[in-house]
Design a protein around this motif. Structure first.
Motif, short mmCIF file in Angstrom:
data_model
loop_
_atom_site.label_atom_id
_atom_site.label_comp_id
_atom_site.label_asym_id
_atom_site.label_seq_id
_atom_site.Cartn_x
_atom_site.Cartn_y
_atom_site.Cartn_z
N SER A 31 -1.96 6.71 0.02
CA SER A 31 -3.26 6.32 -0.51
C SER A 31 -3.84 5.16 0.28
CB SER A 31 -3.15 5.93 -1.98
OG SER A 31 -4.38 5.43 -2.46
N GLU A 32 -5.14 5.23 0.53
CA GLU A 32 -5.86 4.14 1.17
C GLU A 32 -6.73 3.40 0.14
OE1 GLU A 32 -5.64 3.08 4.19
OE2 GLU A 32 -4.35 4.65 5.02
N ASP A 33 -6.68 3.86 -1.10
CA ASP A 33 -7.53 3.31 -2.14
C ASP A 33 -6.92 2.00 -2.66
OD1 ASP A 33 -9.09 2.70 -4.33
OD2 ASP A 33 -9.38 4.83 -4.87
N GLU A 34 -7.73 0.95 -2.65
CA GLU A 34 -7.22 -0.36 -3.04
C GLU A 34 -6.71 -0.40 -4.48
OE1 GLU A 34 -9.12 -4.40 -2.61
OE2 GLU A 34 -9.59 -3.55 -0.66
N LYS A 35 -7.27 0.45 -5.33
CA LYS A 35 -6.82 0.44 -6.73
C LYS A 35 -5.38 0.94 -6.87
CE LYS A 35 -8.65 5.00 -8.02
NZ LYS A 35 -7.34 5.62 -8.21
N ASP A 36 -4.86 1.61 -5.84
CA ASP A 36 -3.48 2.09 -5.87
C ASP A 36 -2.49 1.08 -5.28
OD1 ASP A 36 -4.18 4.52 -7.04
OD2 ASP A 36 -4.65 5.41 -5.08
N ARG A 80 0.84 -1.20 0.00
CA ARG A 80 0.00 0.00 0.00
C ARG A 80 0.87 1.25 0.00
NH1 ARG A 80 -1.60 3.56 3.76
NH2 ARG A 80 -0.72 2.34 5.47
#
Length: 215
Positions: free
Chosen positions: A199-204, A195
């Motif tokens: 970013s906490e966004d899974e797509k990243d 991770r």
């Protein structure tokens, strides 16, 4: 690329029995085998090898009406000697002939030290030509411990020996032995998700393969 030798018979090699026979004969070595997934037309397959010594091992393939002993390209002397012994054991047990693409052979007379060296030199030259002209400087082979990868940098080093077959064999063998037995053991999980800190966004998240040495 491989060399195959055939025994025409309806008998199938008992892999455990062969292992026990080889153990009795090889007091100075530790022999082993691993069963492999059979392909179409094969009933069962195993790779026999000598721990710490074999490059690619010797394949025994049980098929309908025949036993096939297969020696893959870039096998080393110990693999050829093991193949000679396996063929002799099965020939004597089954009271049958050993046949290659040119006809009947007598293993102990065919696989002399000189002949084994000749076969290994032919294999090494063939593999190098394929690496240069067909495979675009990239190839992987299966060893008895792990895969061995040949890339452009290694191919360029091997080309130095293309006019010296004996040195070429030695170079191939040194690479294979190093990868099989001299590299440390690694624990390799299939993959890990990393991770990014911003970013906490899974797509990243990034999916990567990683290796750990030891623990």
């Amino acid at each position: 690329m491989s060399r195959c030798y055939f025994l025409k018979t309806d008998y199938h090699v008992d892999f455990i029995g062969m292992q026990e026979t080889l153990e009795m004969l090889h007091h100075e070595y530790i022999t082993a085998y691993q069963e492999l997934e059979p392909s179409a037309g094969e009933r069962s397959v195993a790779c026999f090898y000598i721990k710490g010594e074999s490059a690619r091992g010797v394949h025994i393939i049980n098929k309908e009406g025949e036993i096939v002993i297969k020696i893959n390209s870039l096998c080393n002397y110990i693999d050829y000697a093991l193949a000679r012994q396996i063929l002799t054991i099965e020939r004597d047990y089954l009271k049958t002939q050993v046949i290659d693409e040119d006809g009947q052979i007598i293993p102990e007379e065919y696989f002399t030290d000189e002949k084994i060296q000749e076969l290994r030199e032919e294999d090494a030259k063939t593999v190098l030509v394929a690496l240069k002209n067909i495979l675009k400087d990239y190839m992987q082979i299966f060893g008895v411990v792990r895969k061995v990868y040949f890339g452009k940098a290694i191919t360029q080093k091997l080309i130095k020996y293309e006019n010296d077959p004996k040195a070429l064999v030695d170079a191939f063998e040194a690479i294979i032995h190093h990868v099989q037995y001299e590299l440390p053991e690694y624990n390799m999980p299939g993959a890990a998700l990393v991770r990014p800190k911003d970013s906490e966004d899974e797509k990243d998240f990034m999916l990567i393969r990683i290796m750990f040495e030891g623990n």
